[in-house]
Design a protein around this motif. Sequence first.
Motif, PDB file in Angstrom:
ATOM      1  N   SER A   1     -18.728  -0.524   0.268  1.00  0.00           N
ATOM      2  CA  SER A   1     -18.632   0.125  -0.749  1.00  0.00           C
ATOM      3  C   SER A   1     -16.839  -0.937  -1.001  1.00  0.00           C
ATOM      4  O   SER A   1     -16.247  -0.623  -0.355  1.00  0.00           O
ATOM      5  N   LEU A   2     -17.547  -1.197  -2.579  1.00  0.00           N
ATOM      6  CA  LEU A   2     -16.129  -2.528  -2.353  1.00  0.00           C
ATOM      7  C   LEU A   2     -15.175  -1.293  -3.641  1.00  0.00           C
ATOM      8  O   LEU A   2     -15.470  -0.770  -4.331  1.00  0.00           O
ATOM      9  N   ARG A   3     -13.583  -1.473  -3.592  1.00  0.00           N
ATOM     10  CA  ARG A   3     -12.961  -1.336  -4.665  1.00  0.00           C
ATOM     11  C   ARG A   3     -12.939  -2.124  -5.292  1.00  0.00           C
ATOM     12  O   ARG A   3     -12.015  -3.238  -4.197  1.00  0.00           O
ATOM     13  N   LEU A   4     -13.237  -2.443  -6.555  1.00  0.00           N
ATOM     14  CA  LEU A   4     -12.870  -3.200  -7.826  1.00  0.00           C
ATOM     15  C   LEU A   4     -11.887  -2.926  -8.463  1.00  0.00           C
ATOM     16  O   LEU A   4     -11.806  -2.059  -9.206  1.00  0.00           O
ATOM     17  N   ASP A   5     -11.496  -3.774  -9.597  1.00  0.00           N
ATOM     18  CA  ASP A   5     -10.906  -3.539 -10.977  1.00  0.00           C
ATOM     19  C   ASP A   5     -11.850  -3.823 -12.468  1.00  0.00           C
ATOM     20  O   ASP A   5     -12.097  -5.072 -12.394  1.00  0.00           O
TER      21      ASP A   5
ATOM     22  N   GLY B   1     -20.992 -13.389  -0.627  1.00  0.00           N
ATOM     23  CA  GLY B   1     -20.937 -12.131  -1.494  1.00  0.00           C
ATOM     24  C   GLY B   1     -21.804 -10.528  -0.839  1.00  0.00           C
ATOM     25  O   GLY B   1     -22.086 -10.047   0.130  1.00  0.00           O
ATOM     26  N   PHE B   2     -21.468 -10.007  -2.077  1.00  0.00           N
ATOM     27  CA  PHE B   2     -22.724  -8.798  -2.038  1.00  0.00           C
ATOM     28  C   PHE B   2     -23.239  -8.399  -3.218  1.00  0.00           C
ATOM     29  O   PHE B   2     -23.844  -9.102  -3.855  1.00  0.00           O
ATOM     30  N   VAL B   3     -24.973  -7.535  -2.372  1.00  0.00           N
ATOM     31  CA  VAL B   3     -25.961  -7.156  -3.365  1.00  0.00           C
ATOM     32  C   VAL B   3     -25.989  -6.242  -3.977  1.00  0.00           C
ATOM     33  O   VAL B   3     -25.083  -5.239  -3.501  1.00  0.00           O
ATOM     34  N   THR B   4     -25.518  -5.187  -5.539  1.00  0.00           N
ATOM     35  CA  THR B   4     -25.474  -4.212  -6.017  1.00  0.00           C
ATOM     36  C   THR B   4     -27.267  -3.885  -7.169  1.00  0.00           C
ATOM     37  O   THR B   4     -27.391  -5.022  -7.093  1.00  0.00           O
ATOM     38  N   HIS B   5     -26.947  -2.548  -7.428  1.00  0.00           N
ATOM     39  CA  HIS B   5     -28.399  -2.870  -8.702  1.00  0.00           C
ATOM     40  C   HIS B   5     -27.178  -2.159  -9.501  1.00  0.00           C
ATOM     41  O   HIS B   5     -26.253  -1.024  -9.783  1.00  0.00           O
ATOM     42  N   SER B   6     -28.194  -2.375 -11.235  1.00  0.00           N
ATOM     43  CA  SER B   6     -27.725  -1.923 -11.922  1.00  0.00           C
ATOM     44  C   SER B   6     -26.663  -0.399 -12.014  1.00  0.00           C
ATOM     45  O   SER B   6     -25.843   0.164 -12.255  1.00  0.00           O
ATOM     46  N   GLU B   7     -27.692   0.714 -11.173  1.00  0.00           N
ATOM     47  CA  GLU B   7     -27.745   2.070 -11.490  1.00  0.00           C
ATOM     48  C   GLU B   7     -26.117   2.260 -10.271  1.00  0.00           C
ATOM     49  O   GLU B   7     -25.379   3.043 -11.264  1.00  0.00           O
ATOM     50  N   ALA B   8     -25.588   1.228  -9.361  1.00  0.00           N
ATOM     51  CA  ALA B   8     -24.927   1.758  -8.886  1.00  0.00           C
ATOM     52  C   ALA B   8     -23.675   1.313  -9.816  1.00  0.00           C
ATOM     53  O   ALA B   8     -22.193   2.281  -9.328  1.00  0.00           O
TER      54      ALA B   8
END
Length: 256
Positions: free
Chosen positions: A42-46, A242-249
């Motif tokens: 889980s990333l906390r990003l700005d 880096g990281f892999v995510t999805h548009s829904e996330a």
Amino acid sequence: MNLPLRQLGVPPNAWAVNQAIADITRPPLNPQPVILSTETKSLRLDLAKAAILVIDMQNDFCHPDGWLAHIGVDVTPARQPIKPLQNLLPELRVVGVPVIWLNWGNRPDLLNINAGLRHVYNPTGEGVGLGDPLPSNGAQVLMAGSWAAAVIDELKQLPEDIRVDKYRMSGFWDTPLDSILRNIGRTTLFFAGVNADQCVMATLQDANFLGYDCILVQDCTATTSPEYCWLATLYNVKQCFGFVTHSEAILKAING
């Protein structure tokens, strides 16, 4: 007499000036922290420090009358990111995340394109390569301003979006992309587009080497290469870059 201050530059890299004062404190943008789920953490990003790069969603790579289709490639996989991007990009714009269209757009004289790169597109020297007209409509392959190099009609570009032409697999090589990102204070980059294992991956790797935080948006990315190329791309991003995510996330993080 207090003279008004006028802005010079683009926030957050802007000054405020008048005849007597130059305020170079560069106030930061208002933070927009969110929690984003990825396949590893889980990333906390700005969001105020984020941008999305949409790479090579162009007619030559995604349209049935483009260059890839002309050489016999099935472009169906390259069209898979269209719908997820149609859903994601408007939401990112609403929260102020810049959309950067990073596309092949060559000079008419091809003076910055070496023989090895031209060989990728025309290995025999007899085919339709960079700058040559497509038999279907005469558009010049990946030439800036041509139909061939234009973004596909299904993805709408807005006036506030940013456009950067590239001339290599990596969008950072010999382009203003790095300068633009640093000037607008964007250090977290979402990656979308085609081909995942080629131009997307090369740009993502260079971004990682330059110190950017890199997030591949899996359903907004695709490749016409074999499946093992796609799997290797996902593995290498998660393992090294880096990281892999999805548009829904991302949408869930924005609306969370």
